[in-house]
Design an enzyme around this catalytic site. Structure first.
Site, PDB file in Angstrom:
ATOM      1  N   ASN A 138       0.661  11.258   6.407  1.00  0.00           N
ATOM      2  CA  ASN A 138      -0.122  10.329   7.224  1.00  0.00           C
ATOM      3  C   ASN A 138       0.184  10.521   8.703  1.00  0.00           C
ATOM      4  OD1 ASN A 138      -2.174   8.530   6.691  1.00  0.00           O
ATOM      5  ND2 ASN A 138      -0.869   7.136   5.525  1.00  0.00           N
TER       6      ASN A 138
ATOM      7  N   TYR B  74       0.831  -1.202   0.000  1.00  0.00           N
ATOM      8  CA  TYR B  74       0.000   0.000   0.000  1.00  0.00           C
ATOM      9  C   TYR B  74       0.867   1.254   0.000  1.00  0.00           C
ATOM     10  CZ  TYR B  74      -3.165   3.680   1.505  1.00  0.00           C
ATOM     11  OH  TYR B  74      -3.880   4.846   1.584  1.00  0.00           O
TER      12      TYR B  74
ATOM     13  N   ARG C 179     -17.205  29.464  46.790  1.00  0.00           N
ATOM     14  CA  ARG C 179     -16.923  28.319  47.649  1.00  0.00           C
ATOM     15  C   ARG C 179     -16.474  27.095  46.858  1.00  0.00           C
ATOM     16  NH1 ARG C 179     -21.643  25.387  50.087  1.00  0.00           N
ATOM     17  NH2 ARG C 179     -22.711  27.263  49.371  1.00  0.00           N
TER      18      ARG C 179
ATOM     19  N   GLU D 109     -12.609   5.207   4.102  1.00  0.00           N
ATOM     20  CA  GLU D 109     -12.377   5.908   5.371  1.00  0.00           C
ATOM     21  C   GLU D 109     -13.755   6.231   5.953  1.00  0.00           C
ATOM     22  OE1 GLU D 109      -9.807   9.103   4.192  1.00  0.00           O
ATOM     23  OE2 GLU D 109      -8.279   7.722   3.462  1.00  0.00           O
TER      24      GLU D 109
ATOM     25  N   PHE E 275      -2.691   6.018  12.411  1.00  0.00           N
ATOM     26  CA  PHE E 275      -2.838   7.399  11.952  1.00  0.00           C
ATOM     27  C   PHE E 275      -4.157   8.022  12.385  1.00  0.00           C
ATOM     28  CE2 PHE E 275      -4.154   4.363   8.703  1.00  0.00           C
ATOM     29  CZ  PHE E 275      -5.506   4.650   8.648  1.00  0.00           C
TER      30      PHE E 275
ATOM     31  N   HIS F  30      -3.604  16.156  -2.633  1.00  0.00           N
ATOM     32  CA  HIS F  30      -4.080  16.245  -1.256  1.00  0.00           C
ATOM     33  C   HIS F  30      -3.911  17.645  -0.674  1.00  0.00           C
ATOM     34  CE1 HIS F  30      -4.532  12.002  -1.643  1.00  0.00           C
ATOM     35  NE2 HIS F  30      -4.724  11.778  -0.352  1.00  0.00           N
TER      36      HIS F  30
ATOM     37  N   TYR G 119     -21.766  29.448  45.397  1.00  0.00           N
ATOM     38  CA  TYR G 119     -20.986  28.374  44.788  1.00  0.00           C
ATOM     39  C   TYR G 119     -19.786  28.899  43.999  1.00  0.00           C
ATOM     40  CZ  TYR G 119     -24.589  24.781  45.623  1.00  0.00           C
ATOM     41  OH  TYR G 119     -25.450  23.889  46.194  1.00  0.00           O
TER      42      TYR G 119
END
Length: 513
Positions: A199, A56, A287, A418, A332, A86, A284
């Site tokens: 990646n 791959y 405190r 994906e 990844f 990309h 609150y």
């Protein structure tokens, strides 16, 4: 601040190394051990690239194209095309410190020798950082699935001499021209190196580490501002006593309570109403400040552990194992850091929310026990700090929206290959906004609390709170007629962000937890 060159050994780097490179321009280099590890894994990939075995990203396409065989003569083109295609981000550029952290962390991961990239790849990345050449990376594009694909691809594009960079003097320039001016040779990628460049979860992790660094100081500041508001509102410090706090052994709570008690120690204002006070207990927001701030501290500690593990991790796919195998894996995926970012955003939102409640109480004469309306002595003609609290409330509301998790919002991509993504980049982006908002929220509380303490005169605050007030007074004036408030709030924001207020308090009373 660290100034010596950082050496990437292939083991891990420290969080402060990331801050040093990202914010202060500290250079880094590969160690001889990391160089040898990278050369060894690159040789494994080279051998596989010459074989008929499909691997791959080496001899196949990417994502849902993993079943497409790529002939040997086109594999350099494969890697270059991967980076170009990309680099598909959109929107305004992300901050340069984020890009620098991302580049440095990707070089760190490559230095482990599990990605099959040659040393020259990391060397070129570190050379750009040293020269102050930061790739232009658009904000939108990462889903935090196969890492931060689009942002890292924009970084990779600059390494090839394509795309754009910001120069050391801040100009936006073509990468080819900037690299030539800096005498940096553009990369020619070999098998798998394009994939190894993109990646990674380095953008998410970089933003998380910067947020952790900033929040470490802000959580101390939050204890200081809470103590100042408690004192200004004539609250008691008894709720922060060790014998009460240790009945609930939450470590963050104990540290916050100890800080508040130390900051309030020997306060004449607190002593003035310790006896014969008709109030049974404080609200609150006073405190329970150690419980809320302390829970944020415990969240910080958990997230720090996640980040520390990531800094020891080889993030890539496929990876080269020590025995020479190349295996696909899911390391990844950004889920661990994505969830950590979301968790930390929740903590930041809550610390800001309780701070705003104390501010509102100081401005309301019905609940402030003697302070003038909106902390101005001529209310009506003057509005005092009224709109400062509006601004604070707006940021608290935004932080609540940002506390909604991004990591539960998966959106499938790559033709369902994906099919579950982390949305970690989005989680990290909103965390950065939440931290910036918290800085400003605490600045508003600090401004109001300092003014409220001035208005308690002739009673004097304790040494710790007085040091914080004096740090504010060195930058902005005290109570008086209305004036242009935004510049003063910005100046106090700078004091909080720089750590100057914490430093002033610690100089006066000693270190805080």
């Amino acid at each position: 601040m660290q100034t010596a060159t950082i050496e990437l050994t292939g083991d891990r780097v420290e969080p402060e190394d990331v801050v040093a490179v990202a914010r202060h321009g500290v250079p880094a280099r590969l160690s001889s051990e990391a160089r040898a590890a990278m050369e060894e894994s690159a040789a494994v990939v080279e051998r596989l690239a010459a074989s008929e075995e499909p691997v791959y990203g080496v001899s196949t396409g990417f994502g849902s194209l993993a079943g497409t065989w790529i002939p040997a003569e086109r594999r350099e083109e494969l890697q270059r095309s991967l980076i170009r295609s990309h680099a598909a981000g959109m929107g305004p550029p992300v901050e340069r410190e984020v890009v620098r952290a991302m580049m440095f962390l990707r070089a760190r991961s490559l230095a482990m020798g599990r990605s099959g990239a040659r040393p020259v790849v990391a060397d070129t990345m570190l050379a750009l950082l040293a020269a102050g050449l930061d790739p232009v990376v658009p904000e939108h594009g990462s889903l935090g699935a196969s890492g931060d694909l689009a942002p890292l691809a924009h970084c990779g594009l600059a390494l090839l001499g394509e795309g754009e960079v910001f120069t050391a003097t801040g100009e936006r320039a073509p990468a080819a021209e900037a690299l030539e001016a800096a005498s940096i040779e553009p990369l020619t990628l070999t098998a798998k190196e394009g994939l190894a460049l993109i990646n990674g979860t380095d953008g998410i992790l970089g933003m998380l580490l910067l947020a952790l660094h900033d929040l470490a100081g802000l959580l101390k500041a939050a204890d200081i501002t809470a103590a100042m508001s408690t004192e200004a509102l004539l609250g008691t410090d008894r709720a922060f006593a060790d014998d009460l706090v240790t009945m609930r052994p939450q470590p963050g709570q104990a540290r916050s309570a100890a800080n508040m008690a130390k900051v309030l120690a020997a306060s004449p204002i607190v002593a003035s109403h310790r006896h014969d006070d008709p109030r049974v207990q404080d609200a609150y927001s006073l405190r329970c400040a150690p419980q809320v701030n302390g829970a944020a501290r415990d969240t910080w500690t958990h997230v720090e552990g996640v980040a520390a593990a990531e800094l020891r991790s080889a993030i890539d796919n496929p990876v080269v194992l020590p025995d020479g195998r190349v295996e696909s894996c899911g390391n990844f995926h950004g889920a661990p850091v994505a969830m950590a970012c979301d968790f930390l955003a929740i903590a930041a939102a809550e610390v800001g929310a309780i701070a705003e409640r104390r501010t509102d109480r100081m401005l309301d004469p019905a609940r402030s026990y003697g302070l003038p309306p909106f902390l101005t002595e001529d209310a009506g003609v003057n509005s005092g700090m009224m709109l400062a609290q509006y601004t604070q409330a707006a940021m608290v509301a935004e932080n609540r929206r940002l506390a909604v998790p991004a990591s539960t919002d998966s959106l499938p991509t790559s033709a369902m290959q994906e099919d579950h993504v982390s949305m970690g980049w989005g989680a990290a982006r909103k965390l950065r906004t939440a931290v910036a908002n918290l800085t400003r929220i605490l600045a508003v509380e600090l401004t109001c609390a300092a003014r409220a303490l001035d208005l308690r005169a002739p009673l004097e605050p304790g040494a710790g709170t007085a040091a914080a007030r004096d740090a504010v007074r060195a930058a902005v004036p005290g109570p008086g007629p209305d004036r242009f408030l935004a510049p003063e709030l910005a100046e106090v924001e700078r004091l909080v962000a720089s750590g100057a207020v914490v430093e002033a308090v610690e100089s006066a009373i000693g270190g805080l937890e």
